[in-house]
Design a protein around this motif. Structure first.
Motif, PDB file in Angstrom:
ATOM      1  N   PRO A  53      22.149  13.828 -33.224  1.00 30.49           N
ATOM      2  CA  PRO A  53      20.930  13.607 -32.432  1.00 30.49           C
ATOM      3  C   PRO A  53      21.080  14.083 -30.989  1.00 30.49           C
ATOM      4  N   LEU A  54      22.292  13.934 -30.427  1.00 23.81           N
ATOM      5  CA  LEU A  54      22.556  14.420 -29.079  1.00 23.81           C
ATOM      6  C   LEU A  54      22.418  15.934 -29.016  1.00 23.81           C
ATOM      7  N   TYR A  55      22.948  16.617 -30.031  1.00 23.76           N
ATOM      8  CA  TYR A  55      22.868  18.073 -30.069  1.00 23.76           C
ATOM      9  C   TYR A  55      21.422  18.542 -30.152  1.00 23.76           C
ATOM     10  N   TYR A  56      20.634  17.936 -31.050  1.00 21.39           N
ATOM     11  CA  TYR A  56      19.267  18.417 -31.255  1.00 21.39           C
ATOM     12  C   TYR A  56      18.321  18.002 -30.139  1.00 21.39           C
ATOM     13  N   ALA A  57      18.750  17.050 -29.324  1.00 18.62           N
ATOM     14  CA  ALA A  57      17.954  16.701 -28.141  1.00 18.62           C
ATOM     15  C   ALA A  57      18.224  17.668 -26.995  1.00 18.62           C
ATOM     16  N   ASN A  58      19.243  18.549 -27.157  1.00 16.38           N
ATOM     17  CA  ASN A  58      19.643  19.454 -26.068  1.00 16.38           C
ATOM     18  C   ASN A  58      19.832  20.885 -26.551  1.00 16.38           C
ATOM     19  N   LEU A  59      19.005  21.312 -27.496  1.00  8.69           N
ATOM     20  CA  LEU A  59      19.146  22.655 -28.046  1.00  8.69           C
ATOM     21  C   LEU A  59      19.069  23.743 -26.978  1.00  8.69           C
ATOM     22  N   ALA A  60      18.200  23.534 -25.986  1.00 11.15           N
ATOM     23  CA  ALA A  60      18.012  24.564 -24.967  1.00 11.15           C
ATOM     24  C   ALA A  60      19.222  24.702 -24.057  1.00 11.15           C
ATOM     25  N   ALA A  61      20.056  23.646 -23.974  1.00  6.72           N
ATOM     26  CA  ALA A  61      21.183  23.661 -23.044  1.00  6.72           C
ATOM     27  C   ALA A  61      22.499  24.016 -23.711  1.00  6.72           C
ATOM     28  N   ARG A 114       8.890   5.569 -35.675  1.00  9.20           N
ATOM     29  CA  ARG A 114       9.422   5.495 -34.305  1.00  9.20           C
ATOM     30  C   ARG A 114      10.690   4.651 -34.203  1.00  9.20           C
ATOM     31  N   THR A 115      10.993   3.817 -35.193  1.00  6.92           N
ATOM     32  CA  THR A 115      12.187   2.973 -35.138  1.00  6.92           C
ATOM     33  C   THR A 115      13.427   3.681 -35.675  1.00  6.92           C
ATOM     34  N   TRP A 116      13.263   4.887 -36.244  1.00  6.92           N
ATOM     35  CA  TRP A 116      14.408   5.629 -36.773  1.00  6.92           C
ATOM     36  C   TRP A 116      14.916   6.622 -35.731  1.00  6.92           C
ATOM     37  N   PRO A 117      16.202   6.951 -35.756  1.00 11.05           N
ATOM     38  CA  PRO A 117      16.734   7.936 -34.807  1.00 11.05           C
ATOM     39  C   PRO A 117      15.930   9.237 -34.850  1.00 11.05           C
ATOM     40  N   GLY A 118      15.566   9.727 -33.689  1.00 14.54           N
ATOM     41  CA  GLY A 118      14.804  10.966 -33.612  1.00 14.54           C
ATOM     42  C   GLY A 118      13.399  10.857 -34.151  1.00 14.54           C
ATOM     43  N   THR A 123      10.359  14.161 -38.438  1.00 18.06           N
ATOM     44  CA  THR A 123      10.009  14.356 -37.027  1.00 18.06           C
ATOM     45  C   THR A 123      11.081  15.156 -36.310  1.00 18.06           C
ATOM     46  N   ALA A 124      12.356  14.849 -36.588  1.00 22.06           N
ATOM     47  CA  ALA A 124      13.453  15.590 -35.959  1.00 22.06           C
ATOM     48  C   ALA A 124      13.417  17.063 -36.349  1.00 22.06           C
ATOM     49  N   LEU A 125      13.119  17.349 -37.613  1.00 21.27           N
ATOM     50  CA  LEU A 125      13.011  18.742 -38.051  1.00 21.27           C
ATOM     51  C   LEU A 125      11.877  19.453 -37.331  1.00 21.27           C
TER      52      LEU A 125
END
Length: 338
Positions: A53-61, A114-118, A123-125
Motif C-alpha cells: 500500500p505504501l508503494y502504490y500510494a507513491n507511484l509518482a515518486a 472505505r474500511t479496507w486498506p486502500g 479501488t486500489a486497482l
C-alpha cells in the motif's frame, strides 16, 4: 487458480488482523539513508511485509522496485492509513482543487469499502491505474452510501459496476448512457448456503423452488439471462434484504435457501459474522461477472477519461503491478478468514 481452489484457499487461511500503524499516517515521511519500503512499512504499519500500500500510494515518486530495495534518501513518501488509524494530517482535495471526482459505492469489501486498506482491492486497482495513466488527472474520492449503486449520484468516474449485456432486452438505455472501462477484476458469483443443508447436499444447479436472497440494489442479471430464466420463469423466489449480512442471516435462520453474493464479499462477511463452518459457497459458481468503472456519456470528456483509464489498467498489467496489488489484498483477505 480455479474457482474451487480459490474458495478452499480463502476459507482455509487464518491469521491475526494486521496491527495498526505505529507511526503517524496520513502524513509525509522524508526517506533516510538506508530506508527501504519494508523498513518504512515496519515503522509505520507494524509489519514490513505490508509495504505494497505504501508503494502504490507513491507511484509518482518511486521507480519500479521491491520492498527490500533502498530508496533514495530525501524522497518524500505519503504514508496511507490502515483501517482504524486516524491520519495525522489528511490530504483531502476539495472539489475545486481536483480535476475529477471518483465516486465509489461503499460496503463492497474487500473490493470497494472505505474500511479496507486502500479502499479495497478494486479501488486500489482503479486509483493506481489513474496514477499511471497518460496525462494523469488529480481526483478526489467520494464514497457513496453503503448499499447505493455506483451509477447513482454525481461524479466523473463511478465504481464498481457490473456492465450489462448490451445486446440484452432492457439494457440499451443503460448502455446508451454510460461508457464502461476495460475489466478491472473478475467476480465469481456464488450461492452461499447453510453447511449440511438441503441445497448444500444437491449443489448449486438444483435450483428449482429455492429461495435466493440478493442484497437490495444488487443486479440480478446472472439469475435471469439467456439460458437461465430463473426469475421470469418462476424457478426461484427472489428475496431482497438490506445487506449481504442480512441475506446470510436469513440463510442461517432458514428464511432463505441461499444468498447470491460474489465470492469475496461473501467470504469476508462470513468471517466478520463468525459464520465459518455454518455457511459456505456452493460449486460451481453461478457466473463470472466483470467489474468495471463507468463514465457518463454526457460528460464532456467522457471518451478521454475512459481512454486514459484503460491505458492505465493496461500499464498496470504490463508492469506486473496489478498482480502485486491483487496478491497483497488477497493476503489480507485470507488473514481474516479461517
Amino acid at each position: 487458480m480455479s474457482a474451487r481452489g480459490t474458495v478452499l484457499a480463502l476459507l482455509a487461511a487464518w491469521a491475526a488482523v494486521p496491527a495498526l500503524a505505529e507511526g503517524p499516517c496520513g502524513a509525509t515521511y522524508r526517506v533516510q539513508a538506508g530506508d527501504t519500503l519494508e523498513s518504512v512499512a515496519a515503522r509505520h504499519f507494524g509489519a514490513g511485509a505490508d509495504w505494497a500500500p505504501l508503494y502504490y500510494a507513491n507511484l509518482a515518486a518511486l521507480p519500479p522496485t521491491d520492498g527490500a530495495a533502498e530508496i533514495a534518501a530525501g524522497t518524500e513518501l505519503y504514508i496511507p492509513c490502515p483501517p482504524g488509524a486516524a491520519p495525522a494530517s489528511p490530504k483531502v482535495l476539495e472539489p475545486g482543487e481536483a480535476d475529477i471526482t471518483l465516486v465509489v459505492a461503499d460496503g463492497h469489501g474487500p473490493l470497494a469499502d472505505r474500511t479496507w486498506p486502500g479502499g479495497g482491492m478494486g479501488t486500489a486497482l482503479l486509483v493506481s491505474a489513474l496514477a499511471v495513466a497518460p496525462d494523469p488527472l488529480s481526483h478526489r474520492m467520494r464514497w457513496a452510501e453503503a448499499g447505493a449503486g455506483a451509477l447513482d449520484g454525481a461524479g466523473d468516474i463511478r465504481f464498481p459496476v457490473i456492465a450489462p449485456d448490451c445486446s440484452a432486452e432492457g439494457a440499451r438505455e443503460i448502455c446508451d448512457a454510460w461508457h464502461f472501462s476495460d475489466p478491472v477484476f473478475e467476480l465469481p458469483m456464488m450461492l452461499f448456503a447453510a453447511t449440511g443443508g438441503a441445497l448444500a447436499q444437491v449443489g448449486a444447479e438444483e435450483i428449482d423452488g429455492r429461495r435466493i436472497c440478493r442484497p437490495e440494489g444488487a443486479p440480478v442479471d446472472d439469475l435471469d439471462r439467456a439460458g437461465r430464466r430463473w426469475i421470469s420463469e418462476g424457478r426461484i423466489t427472489l428475496l431482497r434484504a438490506p445487506s449481504a449480512e442480512a441475506c446470510l442471516e436469513m440463510v442461517v435462520e432458514g428464511a432463505a435457501d441461499a444468498a447470491g453474493l460474489d465470492l469475496y464479499l461473501g467470504a469476508a462477511r462470513i468471517a466478520a459474522m463468525g459464520l465459518q463452518g455454518r455457511v459456505a459457497p456452493l460449486e460451481p459458481p453461478l457466473s463470472r461477472e466483470t467489474l468495471r468503472a463507468a463514465v457518463p456519456r454526457g460528460n464532456w470528456r467522457g471518451t478521454t477519461l475512459i481512454w486514459r483509464l484503460n491505458a492505465g489498467l493496461e500499464r498496470l498489467r504490463a508492469s506486473g503491478q496489478r498482480d502485486d496489488i491483487v496478491a497483497q489484498h488477497m493476503r489480507r483477505l485470507a488473514e481474516r478468514l479461517r
